[in-house]
Design a protein around this motif. Structure first.
Motif, mmCIF file in Angstrom:
data_model
loop_
_atom_site.group_PDB
_atom_site.id
_atom_site.type_symbol
_atom_site.label_atom_id
_atom_site.label_comp_id
_atom_site.label_asym_id
_atom_site.label_seq_id
_atom_site.Cartn_x
_atom_site.Cartn_y
_atom_site.Cartn_z
ATOM 1 N N HIS A 185 0.821 -1.213 0.000
ATOM 2 C CA HIS A 185 0.000 0.000 0.000
ATOM 3 C C HIS A 185 0.856 1.264 0.000
ATOM 4 N N THR A 186 2.145 1.142 0.365
ATOM 5 C CA THR A 186 2.988 2.340 0.422
ATOM 6 C C THR A 186 3.240 2.915 -0.965
ATOM 7 N N ARG A 187 3.204 2.087 -1.997
ATOM 8 C CA ARG A 187 3.374 2.603 -3.357
ATOM 9 C C ARG A 187 2.126 3.369 -3.803
ATOM 10 N N VAL A 188 0.956 2.872 -3.416
ATOM 11 C CA VAL A 188 -0.303 3.481 -3.853
ATOM 12 C C VAL A 188 -0.610 4.756 -3.070
ATOM 13 N N LEU A 189 -0.505 4.684 -1.738
ATOM 14 C CA LEU A 189 -0.919 5.807 -0.897
ATOM 15 C C LEU A 189 0.202 6.778 -0.563
ATOM 16 N N HIS A 190 1.461 6.307 -0.575
ATOM 17 C CA HIS A 190 2.549 7.138 -0.057
ATOM 18 C C HIS A 190 3.672 7.393 -1.062
ATOM 19 N N ASN A 191 3.477 6.928 -2.290
ATOM 20 C CA ASN A 191 4.413 7.225 -3.380
ATOM 21 C C ASN A 191 5.830 6.717 -3.132
ATOM 22 N N PHE A 192 5.957 5.585 -2.469
ATOM 23 C CA PHE A 192 7.277 4.990 -2.326
ATOM 24 C C PHE A 192 7.687 4.349 -3.647
ATOM 25 N N GLU A 193 8.942 4.518 -3.989
ATOM 26 C CA GLU A 193 9.459 3.969 -5.236
ATOM 27 C C GLU A 193 9.970 2.545 -5.059
ATOM 28 N N ASP A 194 10.403 2.219 -3.860
ATOM 29 C CA ASP A 194 10.922 0.885 -3.570
ATOM 30 C C ASP A 194 10.537 0.535 -2.140
ATOM 31 N N HIS A 195 10.167 -0.694 -1.921
ATOM 32 C CA HIS A 195 9.785 -1.121 -0.581
ATOM 33 C C HIS A 195 9.981 -2.624 -0.492
ATOM 34 N N ARG A 196 10.775 -3.064 0.457
ATOM 35 C CA ARG A 196 11.032 -4.495 0.610
ATOM 36 C C ARG A 196 11.551 -4.770 2.025
ATOM 37 N N PHE A 197 11.358 -6.022 2.437
ATOM 38 C CA PHE A 197 11.872 -6.446 3.730
ATOM 39 C C PHE A 197 13.353 -6.767 3.605
ATOM 40 N N ILE A 198 14.150 -6.201 4.505
ATOM 41 C CA ILE A 198 15.550 -6.594 4.643
ATOM 42 C C ILE A 198 15.644 -7.771 5.602
ATOM 43 N N GLU A 199 14.842 -7.717 6.658
ATOM 44 C CA GLU A 199 14.720 -8.828 7.608
ATOM 45 C C GLU A 199 13.246 -9.147 7.752
ATOM 46 N N GLU A 200 12.864 -10.379 7.469
ATOM 47 C CA GLU A 200 11.467 -10.792 7.520
ATOM 48 C C GLU A 200 10.931 -10.723 8.951
ATOM 49 N N PRO A 201 9.628 -10.472 9.091
ATOM 50 C CA PRO A 201 9.034 -10.380 10.432
ATOM 51 C C PRO A 201 9.208 -11.663 11.245
ATOM 52 N N VAL A 202 9.502 -11.465 12.522
ATOM 53 C CA VAL A 202 9.665 -12.572 13.463
ATOM 54 C C VAL A 202 8.895 -12.239 14.736
ATOM 55 N N GLY A 203 8.050 -13.160 15.174
ATOM 56 C CA GLY A 203 7.360 -12.996 16.441
ATOM 57 C C GLY A 203 8.207 -13.563 17.571
ATOM 58 N N ASP A 204 8.440 -12.750 18.583
ATOM 59 C CA ASP A 204 9.270 -13.151 19.716
ATOM 60 C C ASP A 204 8.497 -12.829 20.986
ATOM 61 N N GLY A 205 7.639 -13.769 21.418
ATOM 62 C CA GLY A 205 6.783 -13.501 22.565
ATOM 63 C C GLY A 205 5.880 -12.314 22.262
ATOM 64 N N PRO A 206 5.845 -11.285 23.128
ATOM 65 C CA PRO A 206 4.980 -10.129 22.880
ATOM 66 C C PRO A 206 5.557 -9.150 21.857
ATOM 67 N N HIS A 207 6.749 -9.442 21.335
ATOM 68 C CA HIS A 207 7.401 -8.548 20.386
ATOM 69 C C HIS A 207 7.290 -9.099 18.961
ATOM 70 N N TYR A 208 7.207 -8.184 18.010
ATOM 71 C CA TYR A 208 7.143 -8.545 16.598
ATOM 72 C C TYR A 208 8.125 -7.627 15.880
ATOM 73 N N ARG A 209 9.171 -8.206 15.262
ATOM 74 C CA ARG A 209 10.279 -7.421 14.737
ATOM 75 C C ARG A 209 10.445 -7.630 13.239
ATOM 76 N N TYR A 210 10.835 -6.568 12.555
ATOM 77 C CA TYR A 210 11.226 -6.682 11.156
ATOM 78 C C TYR A 210 11.999 -5.438 10.745
ATOM 79 N N ARG A 211 12.562 -5.500 9.544
ATOM 80 C CA ARG A 211 13.355 -4.384 9.033
ATOM 81 C C ARG A 211 13.053 -4.231 7.555
ATOM 82 N N VAL A 212 12.849 -2.998 7.131
ATOM 83 C CA VAL A 212 12.496 -2.728 5.740
ATOM 84 C C VAL A 212 13.385 -1.614 5.190
#
Length: 363
Positions: A185-212
């Motif tokens: 949705h970032t390309r449609v609503l926010h005009n991002f030219e590139d968007h991708r995960f560098i680190e895929e989401p990981v659930g760690d107990g109550p925490h949910y981490r990722y990097r883009v």
């Protein structure tokens, strides 16, 4: 719905968001989640002040004593049920009920007799709630009993004091969190030219981490590639760090979701900035005074741009329905993965009871 006004007009109580579940007889599909929830910035609670905040279909009262101690309590006096937040006041380190004048100490115990009484009522205490402070704000634990996980300091050292803005929406904290992993949705609503995960989401107990990584124009800084690290702390708090190495700056955003009623939420966005003091970075030649002055100038600009960037999402959130199961297309973000992680924060019995109470209130 009328055309959205600039973000600064979207303050609690100044909007009337629509909801796909109001007036339909349908239950809200998601209940109240357990976790840490932001109540208000510390700057909004000076010493000797008392504030009432909506949370999960009811009120909580936040007050600060003369010496600066913060307490969060359920709103009703245990004597005869007066609402402490409506007329209650602070005297020294105690809060005083507006109805009969009984005082309560910082441990919630009734500590001072009111005029005309001979003795304190026995076993009368306020229902204090567990709270903590982070990012210059007050957070409360919404679950039963002791908190099962801590909320850390959300800002890196050297960050500016956050600037906060609040938007009221007909939505749900989980919907707002799912938006963060929906990169398409970032390309449609926010005009991002590139968007991708560098680190895929990981659930760690109550925490949910990722990097883009995201690339787009960032006025007034030009076209930049941003490396963003994201952590969710339950469904109430999202912390994002965005590094811009070419400028030697780190931008922090803390998105807070406080549910105030079934399918109604206050989204409180906080932004902050800091210089990356890498000895080889572009800020290495700036003196501390120069860095402080630059941050004073850039921080309000950054907050304004961040809030404007949020605007395209608002009409989508206010009018969308929660689709379960989600009918995902190839290339969608890990929404299903996030939903599975989010299940830990709900109690099905609580959800049904909540909907029953809300239905009764509407009759």
């Amino acid at each position: 719905m009328s055309k959205l006004q600039p973000w600064r007009d979207h303050q609690p109580g100044k909007t009337t968001p629509t909801s796909p579940y109001v007036g339909t007889g349908e239950e809200a599909p998601l209940g109240y989640a357990t976790g840490w929830v932001m109540l208000l910035p510390l700057a909004d609670l000076p010493p000797r002040s008392v504030r009432t905040v909506r949370l999960n279909g009811g009120d909580v009262v936040v007050y600060r004593t003369t010496t600066g101690m913060v307490r969060v309590t359920r709103p009703f006096c245990p004597h005869l049920g007066a609402h402490i937040g409506h007329g209650g006041h602070v005297e020294g380190e105690a809060i005083v009920c507006p109805f009969h004048g009984f005082s309560f100490s910082t441990d919630g115990v009734m500590c001072k007799i009111a005029d005309g009484y001979d003795a304190l009522p026995s076993h009368r205490t306020l229902q204090l709630m567990h709270h903590t402070e982070s990012a210059a704000a007050i957070y409360v634990w919404t679950g039963q009993g002791e908190p099962t996980w801590p909320l850390p300091e959300l800002l890196p050292p050297g960050s500016t004091t956050p600037t906060y803005s609040t938007v009221e929406l007909s939505s749900h904290p989980q919907e707002l969190m799912e938006n963060s992993v929906d990169l398409r949705h970032t390309r449609v609503l926010h005009n991002f030219e590139d968007h991708r995960f560098i680190e895929e989401p990981v659930g760690d107990g109550p925490h949910y981490r990722y990097r883009v990584t995201l690339r787009r124009r960032f006025p007034p800084f030009g076209r930049l590639t941003a490396d963003i690290s994201v952590i969710l702390y339950g469904l109430g708090v999202l912390r994002a760090y965005m590094k811009l190495p070419t400028l030697g700056l780190t931008f922090s955003a803390v998105m807070n979701n406080r549910q105030i009623a079934p399918w109604r939420v206050h989204l409180i966005m906080g932004t902050s900035m800091a210089f990356d003091l890498d000895p080889t970075g572009p800020a290495r030649h700036l003196t501390p005074a120069m860095r402080a002055k630059a941050l004073r100038i850039l921080s309000p600009v950054n907050h304004h741009m961040m809030m404007l960037d949020l605007m395209p999402d608002l009409p989508v959130w206010e009018n969308k329905r929660y689709t379960a199961p989600p009918h995902l297309a190839k290339g969608d973000g890990p929404i299903g993965h996030m939903r599975k992680w989010a299940e830990q924060f709900y109690d099905e019995a609580d959800r049904k009871a909540q909907n029953a109470r809300h239905a009764a209130e509407q009759e």
